[in-house]
Design a protein around this motif. Structure first.
Motif, PDB file in Angstrom:
ATOM      1  N   GLU A   1      27.461  14.430  35.259  1.00 25.90           N
ATOM      2  CA  GLU A   1      27.893  15.253  36.392  1.00 25.90           C
ATOM      3  C   GLU A   1      28.976  16.280  36.027  1.00 25.90           C
ATOM      4  O   GLU A   1      30.030  15.932  35.518  1.00 25.90           O
ATOM      5  CB  GLU A   1      28.422  14.279  37.450  1.00 25.90           C
ATOM      6  CG  GLU A   1      28.731  14.915  38.757  1.00 25.90           C
ATOM      7  CD  GLU A   1      28.998  13.887  39.864  1.00 25.90           C
ATOM      8  OE1 GLU A   1      28.361  12.812  39.866  1.00 25.90           O
ATOM      9  OE2 GLU A   1      29.842  14.187  40.729  1.00 25.90           O
ATOM     10  N   HIS A   2      28.677  17.561  36.282  1.00 22.85           N
ATOM     11  CA  HIS A   2      29.651  18.651  36.083  1.00 22.85           C
ATOM     12  C   HIS A   2      29.297  19.816  37.000  1.00 22.85           C
ATOM     13  O   HIS A   2      28.149  19.937  37.416  1.00 22.85           O
ATOM     14  CB  HIS A   2      29.684  19.083  34.603  1.00 22.85           C
ATOM     15  CG  HIS A   2      28.382  19.649  34.119  1.00 22.85           C
ATOM     16  ND1 HIS A   2      27.326  18.862  33.728  1.00 22.85           N
ATOM     17  CD2 HIS A   2      27.943  20.924  34.003  1.00 22.85           C
ATOM     18  CE1 HIS A   2      26.306  19.620  33.367  1.00 22.85           C
ATOM     19  NE2 HIS A   2      26.648  20.888  33.538  1.00 22.85           N
ATOM     20  N   PRO A   3      30.263  20.659  37.322  1.00 22.99           N
ATOM     21  CA  PRO A   3      30.025  21.740  38.293  1.00 22.99           C
ATOM     22  C   PRO A   3      29.682  23.075  37.637  1.00 22.99           C
ATOM     23  O   PRO A   3      29.872  23.258  36.425  1.00 22.99           O
ATOM     24  CB  PRO A   3      31.392  21.855  38.962  1.00 22.99           C
ATOM     25  CG  PRO A   3      32.360  21.573  37.831  1.00 22.99           C
ATOM     26  CD  PRO A   3      31.690  20.563  36.940  1.00 22.99           C
ATOM     27  N   HIS A   4      29.168  23.997  38.448  1.00 20.74           N
ATOM     28  CA  HIS A   4      29.072  25.416  38.082  1.00 20.74           C
ATOM     29  C   HIS A   4      29.286  26.245  39.341  1.00 20.74           C
ATOM     30  O   HIS A   4      28.932  25.800  40.439  1.00 20.74           O
ATOM     31  CB  HIS A   4      27.691  25.764  37.517  1.00 20.74           C
ATOM     32  CG  HIS A   4      27.385  25.141  36.196  1.00 20.74           C
ATOM     33  ND1 HIS A   4      28.071  25.452  35.044  1.00 20.74           N
ATOM     34  CD2 HIS A   4      26.464  24.217  35.845  1.00 20.74           C
ATOM     35  CE1 HIS A   4      27.575  24.744  34.038  1.00 20.74           C
ATOM     36  NE2 HIS A   4      26.601  23.977  34.496  1.00 20.74           N
ATOM     37  N   ARG A   5      29.815  27.432  39.184  1.00 23.36           N
ATOM     38  CA  ARG A   5      29.909  28.394  40.289  1.00 23.36           C
ATOM     39  C   ARG A   5      29.854  29.816  39.728  1.00 23.36           C
ATOM     40  O   ARG A   5      30.420  30.084  38.670  1.00 23.36           O
ATOM     41  CB  ARG A   5      31.214  28.212  41.070  1.00 23.36           C
ATOM     42  CG  ARG A   5      31.454  29.349  42.098  1.00 23.36           C
ATOM     43  CD  ARG A   5      32.762  29.213  42.846  1.00 23.36           C
ATOM     44  NE  ARG A   5      32.639  28.230  43.934  1.00 23.36           N
ATOM     45  CZ  ARG A   5      33.657  27.869  44.719  1.00 23.36           C
ATOM     46  NH1 ARG A   5      34.863  28.396  44.535  1.00 23.36           N
ATOM     47  NH2 ARG A   5      33.459  26.986  45.685  1.00 23.36           N
TER      48      ARG A   5
ATOM     49  N   VAL B   1      27.101  20.709  41.708  1.00 23.57           N
ATOM     50  CA  VAL B   1      27.397  19.697  40.701  1.00 23.57           C
ATOM     51  C   VAL B   1      26.034  19.250  40.198  1.00 23.57           C
ATOM     52  O   VAL B   1      25.124  19.036  41.002  1.00 23.57           O
ATOM     53  CB  VAL B   1      28.174  18.527  41.333  1.00 23.57           C
ATOM     54  CG1 VAL B   1      28.278  17.364  40.384  1.00 23.57           C
ATOM     55  CG2 VAL B   1      29.543  19.002  41.787  1.00 23.57           C
ATOM     56  N   HIS B   2      25.866  19.171  38.887  1.00 24.22           N
ATOM     57  CA  HIS B   2      24.574  18.698  38.396  1.00 24.22           C
ATOM     58  C   HIS B   2      24.712  17.877  37.114  1.00 24.22           C
ATOM     59  O   HIS B   2      25.793  17.767  36.534  1.00 24.22           O
ATOM     60  CB  HIS B   2      23.569  19.851  38.233  1.00 24.22           C
ATOM     61  CG  HIS B   2      23.757  20.711  37.019  1.00 24.22           C
ATOM     62  ND1 HIS B   2      22.752  21.500  36.507  1.00 24.22           N
ATOM     63  CD2 HIS B   2      24.824  20.919  36.206  1.00 24.22           C
ATOM     64  CE1 HIS B   2      23.183  22.146  35.451  1.00 24.22           C
ATOM     65  NE2 HIS B   2      24.420  21.831  35.240  1.00 24.22           N
ATOM     66  N   GLU B   3      23.597  17.259  36.721  1.00 22.80           N
ATOM     67  CA  GLU B   3      23.532  16.543  35.452  1.00 22.80           C
ATOM     68  C   GLU B   3      22.258  16.970  34.741  1.00 22.80           C
ATOM     69  O   GLU B   3      21.271  17.354  35.377  1.00 22.80           O
ATOM     70  CB  GLU B   3      23.552  15.025  35.666  1.00 22.80           C
ATOM     71  CG  GLU B   3      22.383  14.519  36.507  1.00 22.80           C
ATOM     72  CD  GLU B   3      22.334  12.997  36.638  1.00 22.80           C
ATOM     73  OE1 GLU B   3      23.382  12.349  36.541  1.00 22.80           O
ATOM     74  OE2 GLU B   3      21.217  12.478  36.828  1.00 22.80           O
ATOM     75  N   GLU B   4      22.315  16.963  33.400  1.00 20.60           N
ATOM     76  CA  GLU B   4      21.188  17.394  32.580  1.00 20.60           C
ATOM     77  C   GLU B   4      20.988  16.361  31.473  1.00 20.60           C
ATOM     78  O   GLU B   4      21.890  16.137  30.665  1.00 20.60           O
ATOM     79  CB  GLU B   4      21.494  18.772  31.976  1.00 20.60           C
ATOM     80  CG  GLU B   4      21.724  19.846  33.028  1.00 20.60           C
ATOM     81  CD  GLU B   4      22.527  21.037  32.512  1.00 20.60           C
ATOM     82  OE1 GLU B   4      21.907  22.053  32.198  1.00 20.60           O
ATOM     83  OE2 GLU B   4      23.764  20.949  32.430  1.00 20.60           O
ATOM     84  N   PHE B   5      19.824  15.733  31.478  1.00 23.69           N
ATOM     85  CA  PHE B   5      19.532  14.666  30.516  1.00 23.69           C
ATOM     86  C   PHE B   5      18.150  14.849  29.903  1.00 23.69           C
ATOM     87  O   PHE B   5      17.284  15.495  30.498  1.00 23.69           O
ATOM     88  CB  PHE B   5      19.570  13.299  31.211  1.00 23.69           C
ATOM     89  CG  PHE B   5      20.965  12.777  31.461  1.00 23.69           C
ATOM     90  CD1 PHE B   5      21.658  12.138  30.447  1.00 23.69           C
ATOM     91  CD2 PHE B   5      21.572  12.940  32.693  1.00 23.69           C
ATOM     92  CE1 PHE B   5      22.943  11.653  30.660  1.00 23.69           C
ATOM     93  CE2 PHE B   5      22.862  12.465  32.919  1.00 23.69           C
ATOM     94  CZ  PHE B   5      23.551  11.824  31.901  1.00 23.69           C
TER      95      PHE B   5
HETATM   96 MN    MN Z   1      25.265  22.550  33.433  1.00 16.99          MN
END
Ligand code: MN
Length: 301
Positions: free
Chosen positions: A69-73, A113-117
């Motif tokens: 989990e981490h954000p972007h804007r 907020v998203h996660e990438e796996f």
């Molecule tokens: Mn990302």
């Protein structure tokens, strides 16, 4: 090597840039950052950053590799999966698994907020993994646009034969066709592979920034046939009005990026790209206060 300079009036290349140092994003993505806003913002706009994860093999595992989990804007993340599978979830409700040839175009906009796996199936199976993540800027008036998630499947991409290359059109118009990605500013995004030794010629509006990344094999780019080794990119002269000419041997693969520059200040830090330092501080505060949302707890362990 076929010679692109044989094409008269080909646009010249201003620079062939090497990638930055190799590093891991989480424990799943072994990448070179090829360009990034702190160094390149004006020259690559509307594109901000490109992480290139050249092909590598992962052994089978039980625990998924990736980044939690981490954000972007303030911008968009565009993930191209060439080999392997990537699974994504975001607080805007977007998510899914994309496999070889697929692309996800996520607009972070006002904040996600998203996660990438790596996908569960790929993790258990192991195998070759190759991925690119591109960051696309949003103009000030759209930095707070609602988040959006576009899965773009390989089979939806128009395939064009351009000279000696087979090209997949992701965004924008080329040779009378249109790519499926919806973008916020005018741009052209495509990838391709030389199916025989030769050249491929692309018409791009004057004034746009134009970049060509070599994914596999070496490209020759522009009027002077500048050599572009893998993980390097060529930057073409935006003031030129000649066509973009690439040359390569059969099997050489590339990514083409062209877009109308967003002529605004760029304030980039970590996962946020805004116009001012004050907006960056606001983004950190909004994330910490939970105003970019949260991911639902995972069902599996
Ligand atoms: Mn990302």
């Amino acid at each position: 090597m076929p010679d692109p300079s044989a094409s008269r009036f080909a646009r010249s290349v201003l620079q062939v840039a090497p990638p930055g140092p190799r590093h891991w994003v989480g424990d799943g993505f072994d990448v070179h950052t090829v360009f990034w806003p702190q160094r390149d913002a004006a020259a690559t706009s509307p594109f901000l950053l490109l992480d290139f994860g050249a092909r590598r093999s992962f052994p089978p595992a039980k625990r998924r590799r990736g980044v939690g989990e981490h954000p972007h804007r303030g911008f968009e993340t565009v993930t191209f999966v060439y080999e392997g599978e990537v699974e994504h979830r975001d607080s805007g409700g977007g998510g899914g698994t994309i496999g070889p040839g697929d692309i996800q175009w996520m607009t972070a906009g006002s904040g996600v907020v998203h996660e990438e796996f790596h996908s569960k199936a790929f993790t258990e199976r192991g195998g070759d993994f190759e991925v690119i993540q591109l960051w696309v800027n949003l103009p000030a008036r759209l930095k707070r646009t609602p988040p959006r998630y576009q899965p773009i499947l390989d089979r939806e991409l128009p395939r064009l034969r351009i000279g000696a290359a087979e090209v997949r059109l992701v965004a924008g118009s080329l040779a009378g066709r249109r790519g499926p990605a919806r973008t916020h500013t005018p741009m052209l995004v495509f990838d391709g592979r030389f199916v025989e030794d030769g050249t491929a010629t692309f018409d791009v509006p004057k004034g746009w920034n134009v970049l060509a990344l070599a994914i596999e094999g070496e490209l020759a780019a522009g009027a002077d046939a500048a050599g572009v080794p893998p993980a390097h990119f060529a930057r073409f002269d935006p003031s030129g009005d000649g066509p973009i000419v690439l040359a390569g041997r059969a099997g050489t693969r590339f990514l083409g990026l062209a877009g109308e520059p967003i002529r605004e200040p760029v304030a980039a830090y970590g996962p946020f790209v805004m116009n001012t330092r004050e907006e960056l501080i606001q983004a950190f505060e909004d994330y910490q206060a939970g105003r970019m949302g949260h991911l639902a707890p995972r069902e599996e362990g």
